[in-house]
Design a protein around this motif. Structure first.
Motif, PDB file in Angstrom:
ATOM      1  N   LEU A   6       0.910  -1.333   0.078  1.00 40.76           N
ATOM      2  CA  LEU A   6       0.049  -0.047   0.072  1.00 40.76           C
ATOM      3  C   LEU A   6       0.732   1.315   0.033  1.00 40.76           C
ATOM      4  O   LEU A   6       0.531   2.170  -0.575  1.00 40.76           O
ATOM      5  CB  LEU A   6      -1.195  -0.049   1.102  1.00 40.76           C
ATOM      6  N   ASP A   7       1.948   1.273   0.791  1.00 39.88           N
ATOM      7  CA  ASP A   7       2.786   2.221   0.938  1.00 39.88           C
ATOM      8  C   ASP A   7       3.524   2.506  -0.478  1.00 39.88           C
ATOM      9  O   ASP A   7       3.638   3.594  -1.176  1.00 39.88           O
ATOM     10  CB  ASP A   7       3.969   2.131   1.640  1.00 39.88           C
ATOM     11  N   PHE A   8       3.836   1.531  -1.332  1.00 42.46           N
ATOM     12  CA  PHE A   8       4.114   1.616  -2.698  1.00 42.46           C
ATOM     13  C   PHE A   8       3.209   2.104  -3.841  1.00 42.46           C
ATOM     14  O   PHE A   8       3.639   3.048  -4.448  1.00 42.46           O
ATOM     15  CB  PHE A   8       4.689   0.032  -3.145  1.00 42.46           C
ATOM     16  N   TYR A   9       2.109   1.586  -3.277  1.00 39.83           N
ATOM     17  CA  TYR A   9       1.098   2.288  -4.250  1.00 39.83           C
ATOM     18  C   TYR A   9       0.874   4.019  -4.217  1.00 39.83           C
ATOM     19  O   TYR A   9       0.783   4.665  -5.155  1.00 39.83           O
ATOM     20  CB  TYR A   9      -0.291   1.803  -3.945  1.00 39.83           C
ATOM     21  N   LEU A  10       1.096   4.279  -2.706  1.00 40.47           N
ATOM     22  CA  LEU A  10       0.719   5.739  -2.480  1.00 40.47           C
ATOM     23  C   LEU A  10       2.095   6.581  -2.814  1.00 40.47           C
ATOM     24  O   LEU A  10       2.021   7.792  -3.220  1.00 40.47           O
ATOM     25  CB  LEU A  10       0.422   5.735  -1.019  1.00 40.47           C
ATOM     26  N   ILE A  11       3.200   5.993  -2.624  1.00 40.94           N
ATOM     27  CA  ILE A  11       4.505   6.853  -2.988  1.00 40.94           C
ATOM     28  C   ILE A  11       5.042   6.913  -4.458  1.00 40.94           C
ATOM     29  O   ILE A  11       5.358   8.158  -4.737  1.00 40.94           O
ATOM     30  CB  ILE A  11       5.615   6.018  -2.107  1.00 40.94           C
ATOM     31  N   ILE A  12       4.679   5.794  -5.233  1.00 42.82           N
ATOM     32  CA  ILE A  12       5.133   6.164  -6.583  1.00 42.82           C
ATOM     33  C   ILE A  12       4.092   6.806  -7.487  1.00 42.82           C
ATOM     34  O   ILE A  12       4.551   7.373  -8.445  1.00 42.82           O
ATOM     35  CB  ILE A  12       4.950   4.477  -7.000  1.00 42.82           C
ATOM     36  N   TRP A  21       4.987  11.126   1.859  1.00 37.61           N
ATOM     37  CA  TRP A  21       5.395   9.810   1.720  1.00 37.61           C
ATOM     38  C   TRP A  21       6.163   9.189   3.126  1.00 37.61           C
ATOM     39  O   TRP A  21       5.866   7.998   3.429  1.00 37.61           O
ATOM     40  CB  TRP A  21       6.472   9.441   0.517  1.00 37.61           C
ATOM     41  N   CYS A  22       6.631   9.897   3.570  1.00 42.60           N
ATOM     42  CA  CYS A  22       7.503   9.749   5.077  1.00 42.60           C
ATOM     43  C   CYS A  22       6.514   9.190   6.067  1.00 42.60           C
ATOM     44  O   CYS A  22       6.575   8.415   6.814  1.00 42.60           O
ATOM     45  CB  CYS A  22       8.139  10.641   5.527  1.00 42.60           C
ATOM     46  N   SER A  23       5.258   9.884   6.188  1.00 33.64           N
ATOM     47  CA  SER A  23       4.333   9.705   7.047  1.00 33.64           C
ATOM     48  C   SER A  23       3.513   8.189   6.832  1.00 33.64           C
ATOM     49  O   SER A  23       3.290   7.620   7.702  1.00 33.64           O
ATOM     50  CB  SER A  23       2.972  10.483   6.927  1.00 33.64           C
ATOM     51  N   TRP A  24       3.428   7.587   5.651  1.00 36.04           N
ATOM     52  CA  TRP A  24       3.110   6.298   5.318  1.00 36.04           C
ATOM     53  C   TRP A  24       3.971   5.338   6.276  1.00 36.04           C
ATOM     54  O   TRP A  24       3.535   4.392   6.614  1.00 36.04           O
ATOM     55  CB  TRP A  24       2.672   6.121   3.956  1.00 36.04           C
ATOM     56  N   ILE A  25       5.115   5.551   5.698  1.00 36.22           N
ATOM     57  CA  ILE A  25       6.161   4.544   6.360  1.00 36.22           C
ATOM     58  C   ILE A  25       6.127   4.502   7.659  1.00 36.22           C
ATOM     59  O   ILE A  25       6.377   3.524   8.405  1.00 36.22           O
ATOM     60  CB  ILE A  25       7.492   4.783   5.999  1.00 36.22           C
TER      61      ILE A  25
END
Length: 392
Positions: A108-114, A120-124
């Motif tokens: 899910l982080d990959f979908y949101l960051i790419i 993007w730091c907040s998702w991690i």
């Protein structure tokens, strides 16, 4: 002279009476001439204290009780492989929990960051918080089990509920739902889903698989903290898990129609998304219910309310599909009706049972459920104390 001394000695009289009551003891089998020399051996093996000056002897543990405790301790030692098997099983499911959390959160982080550069730091950081929270939950749960096994005084939860086998499990699932919901909603309500279908391998199918990983995660969570594989708590948790899986599957079929643009009305789309996350959060309620030591009407109302919040809106959506948009009737429509009727009957039946128990109890407290053996008797010292009470 020797015989007269033995007849006047009260200790010798006690040994004769002890031999009459315990024919299997070494005193009864010894000859009369060696009675005084055998006395010290009998004292040593039975762990009793015989004062030399007083005229009475009071053994602390009889030979029969000692033999019974030795046999029971052997049986207790034989159960060690079973405990080791349960420990390995728990470690396996805990490892699977962390793997599923890392895999689902990472994709899910990959979908949101790419496809977006915002936050993007907040998702991690959110994933790290969830993983750390689950680690703390497993440590607190293990500590609670050890304290409960050795009879230490335990605090209650923040809502005044006694801590049990599922201690803090509802908090772990609540943290997961809070972290997962914004990610999925952001993907569904923006153009990220279209970009996933065009540029990411597996496309929308991969996103569906990632969404469905919530059910295996819940299964691993339950099995990682279950102690008694044949207990009533495990069967109740499995029944709640199956009910939640059916609700999630019901919601997911509508989410698939939403992804194919087969639900035209906007209010129906928002209803489907909202009910899906309500169904995802329902385990918080019944996981907390499993930590309760008392059956109260509020738990029954909470169980009925969760079933109503999930199945009633889904039934309305399917009625719109059938009668307004002329779509074929789905089998889940009968599932919604069946679950609503079952929840209503369960509410009426259990409330009547609880009220009857209160009337029998004098209206002071509702019926409480406890084990036949106290939780204070689960450690080795408590186990011996239980044997001493039963032998007496």
């Amino acid at each position: 002279m020797i015989s007269e001394t033995e007849d006047d000695n009260p200790k010798a009289d006690y040994l004769r009476s002890e031999a009459n009551h315990c024919p299997d003891s070494p005193v009864s089998s010894s000859p009369d001439s060696g009675r005084l020399s055998r006395r010290r051996d009998t004292q040593t093996t039975s762990d009793s204290i015989v004062p030399e000056e007083s005229g009475s002897i009071q053994p602390l543990v009889s030979s029969a009780a000692a033999a019974a405790s030795i046999m029971t301790s052997g049986e207790f030692i034989q159960s060690a492989p079973l405990l080791a098997h349960r420990s390995k099983r728990s470690v396996l499911y805990k490892a699977l929990c962390f793997l599923l959390l890392i895999f689902q959160g990472g994709v899910l982080d990959f979908y949101l960051i790419i496809f977006t550069d915002l936050y993007w730091c907040s998702w991690i950081a959110t994933d790290l918080v969830v993983i750390s929270g689950w680690g703390i939950f497993f440590m607190k749960n293990a500590r609670s089990k050890r304290e409960r096994a050795c009879g230490f005084h335990q605090k209650s939860s923040i809502f005044g509920c006694n801590l049990g086998e599922f201690t803090y499990a509802y908090l772990a699932w609540l943290i997961y739902v809070i972290a997962c919901t914004p990610k999925v909603v952001l993907i569904l309500e923006t153009s990220i889903l279209d970009l996933i279908a065009l540029k990411v391998p597996c496309g929308v199918t991969g996103f569906k698989i990632i969404m469905l990983l919530s059910a295996p995660l819940l299964f691993c969570l339950i099995n990682s903290i279950i102690e008694d594989l044949n207990g009533a708590t495990r069967h109740h948790s499995q029944s709640c898990f199956m009910s939640t899986c059916l609700d999630l599957l019901d919601c997911f079929t509508l989410v698939e129609m939403l992804l194919r643009n087969e639900i035209p009305a906007l209010y129906l789309k928002y209803t489907v998304i909202s009910v899906y996350f309500v169904a995802l959060a329902v385990p918080v309620i019944w996981l907390y219910e499993l930590t309760a030591s008392e059956l109260r009407c509020r738990w029954l109302w909470a169980r009925f309310s969760t079933g109503l919040l999930v199945n009633a809106p889904l039934l309305v959506v399917r009625c719109f599909q059938v009668y307004v948009y002329k779509m074929p009737v789905s089998v889940f429509m009968f599932k919604n009706i069946f679950f609503l009727v079952c929840r209503l009957l369960e509410l009426v039946e259990q409330c009547v049972a609880v009220q009857g128990a209160r009337r029998l109890d004098g209206g002071s407290n509702p019926a409480q459920f406890s084990h036949c053996v106290s939780e204070n008797d689960m450690c080795p010292h408590g186990y011996v104390n239980t044997l001493a009470v039963t032998q007496s």
